[in-house]
Design a protein around this motif. Structure first.
Motif, PDB file in Angstrom:
ATOM      1  N   CYS A   1      -1.930   2.228  -5.215  1.00 42.11           N
ATOM      2  CA  CYS A   1      -1.067   1.392  -4.369  1.00 42.11           C
ATOM      3  C   CYS A   1      -0.411   0.314  -5.245  1.00 42.11           C
ATOM      4  CB  CYS A   1      -1.883   0.685  -3.300  1.00 42.11           C
ATOM      5  SG  CYS A   1      -2.610   1.778  -2.074  1.00 42.11           S
TER       6      CYS A   1
ATOM      7  N   CYS B   1      -8.012   0.055   0.336  1.00 39.17           N
ATOM      8  CA  CYS B   1      -7.538   0.725   1.547  1.00 39.17           C
ATOM      9  C   CYS B   1      -7.926   2.204   1.584  1.00 39.17           C
ATOM     10  CB  CYS B   1      -6.025   0.577   1.684  1.00 39.17           C
ATOM     11  SG  CYS B   1      -5.077   1.638   0.581  1.00 39.17           S
TER      12      CYS B   1
ATOM     13  N   HIS C   1       0.822  -1.214   0.000  1.00 40.21           N
ATOM     14  CA  HIS C   1       0.000   0.000   0.000  1.00 40.21           C
ATOM     15  C   HIS C   1       0.853   1.260   0.000  1.00 40.21           C
ATOM     16  CE1 HIS C   1      -3.632  -2.363   0.094  1.00 40.21           C
ATOM     17  NE2 HIS C   1      -2.891  -3.206   0.796  1.00 40.21           N
TER      18      HIS C   1
ATOM     19  N   CYS D   1      -7.877   1.718  -4.570  1.00 37.76           N
ATOM     20  CA  CYS D   1      -7.529   0.547  -3.754  1.00 37.76           C
ATOM     21  C   CYS D   1      -8.544   0.397  -2.619  1.00 37.76           C
ATOM     22  CB  CYS D   1      -6.124   0.731  -3.189  1.00 37.76           C
ATOM     23  SG  CYS D   1      -5.495  -0.705  -2.288  1.00 37.76           S
TER      24      CYS D   1
HETATM   25 ZN   LIG Z   1      -3.989   0.339  -0.898  1.00 39.25          ZN
END
Ligand SMILES: [Zn+2]
Length: 306
Positions: A184, A179, A161, A177
């Motif tokens: 990432c 996240c 990440h 992503c």
């Molecule tokens: Zn990510």
């Protein structure tokens, strides 16, 4: 009292795999069950049942290590950073130990991979190993002298990440992503990311193994996709070498079976590495798909048990 066997559990998003290894590191018993997705209680029950089945088969109790798709927060003991999102915010180790009645050790699955290959795998002869998972997700772990480097935030080696280094204009901002960020490394280097990149360029729907196979058979578009992939992997790993300078990098996960990576990526990373010569070997895993359970088992290291 020491246990003659170590059990390693690899808790994945779709399956939970368990194995018992003996003092020599040979796998003696192995089982897998489907992960009760979205079901925290069911996941704990499945882990306990798996341990119990394995212990019955080996006819002994064993130490238990568990590799998880996430990290245990040092501040709270709660799971974080898990793509199996039903684990996030849960005190998994405490709940497993309460149900199981014995101590267990938990570590991030990429850390377990690095530990497995550092203990008796591709990196067994060197001090510092960076283990990389290239699969459904992208992770990394660092083992130093056969011990996991956890880090102050339990994220040492977490590489997937970070943003893609030395990006080309078409890589900015990059794919979104899970996240919450964009671009990432995982959004370029996972198996699904390889397939998505191919589709973005050629409007052709192929999965990662199909792209690799077609590239090997001479398909020009699949070759170009694989070349973009190797170039990105080289840049991502160059940034790790520039910080950690590991003695070896070992690849794991489904995409580690692409043999072209080991020849081409080290050629591609040289120009980004701050050194006149680059000696870092890029190695395939010795234990392949078994590294998850093996690394979890080795959370109880050779010098501690049998
Ligand atoms: Zn990510």
């Amino acid at each position: 009292m020491s246990a003659p066997f170590r059990i390693g559990i690899d808790l994945g998003g779709t399956k939970i795999e368990g194995a018992a290894i003996d003092a020599c590191g040979s796998v003696r018993v192995r089982h897998r069950v489907a992960t009760p997705a979205q079901d925290y209680r069911g996941t704990i029950d499945a882990i306990i049942a798996l341990i119990s089945t394995i212990e019955q088969q080996i006819g002994a109790t064993a130490t238990v290590g568990i590799g998880i798709p996430g990290a245990v927060s040092p501040a709270t003991g709660l799971i974080k950073n898990a793509n199996s999102t039903w684990l996030i915010g849960r005190p998994l180790q405490r709940d497993v130990e309460r149900a199981f009645g014995r101590p267990t050790r938990l570590a991030n699955d990429a850390n377990c991979f690095a530990l497995s290959e550092a203990t008796d795998g591709a990196g067994a002869a060197v001090e510092t190993v960076f283990g990389v998972i290239l699969g459904t997700g992208v992770g990394g772990g660092i083992a130093i002298r056969r011990q996991i480097l956890a880090g102050a935030n339990a994220i040492a080696g977490e590489w997937g990440h970070n943003p893609m280094p030395w990006p080309t204009p078409d890589e900015i901002p990059g794919p979104p992503c899970w996240c919450g960020r964009s671009g990432c490394l995982e959004t370029f280097l996972s198996g699904p990311a390889l397939a998505a990149d191919h589709h973005r360029h050629y409007r052709q729907t192929l999965n990662a193994p199909e792209i690799v196979e077609a590239a090997a058979a001479g398909d020009l578009e699949c070759r170009a996709t694989l070349e973009r992939y190797m170039n990105r992997l080289a840049r991502g790993l160059a940034s790790v070498i520039n910080v950690v300078d590991p003695d070896a990098i070992v690849l794991g996960g489904g995409l580690s079976s692409i043999s072209a990576l080991y020849e081409h990526v080290p050629r591609l990373w040289a120009r980004h590495i701050f050194s006149d010569r680059v000696a870092t070997p890029l190695l395939p895993p010795v234990h392949g798909a078994s590294s998850g359970v093996r690394g979890a088992a080795w959370l109880w290291p050779p010098e501690e048990a049998p």
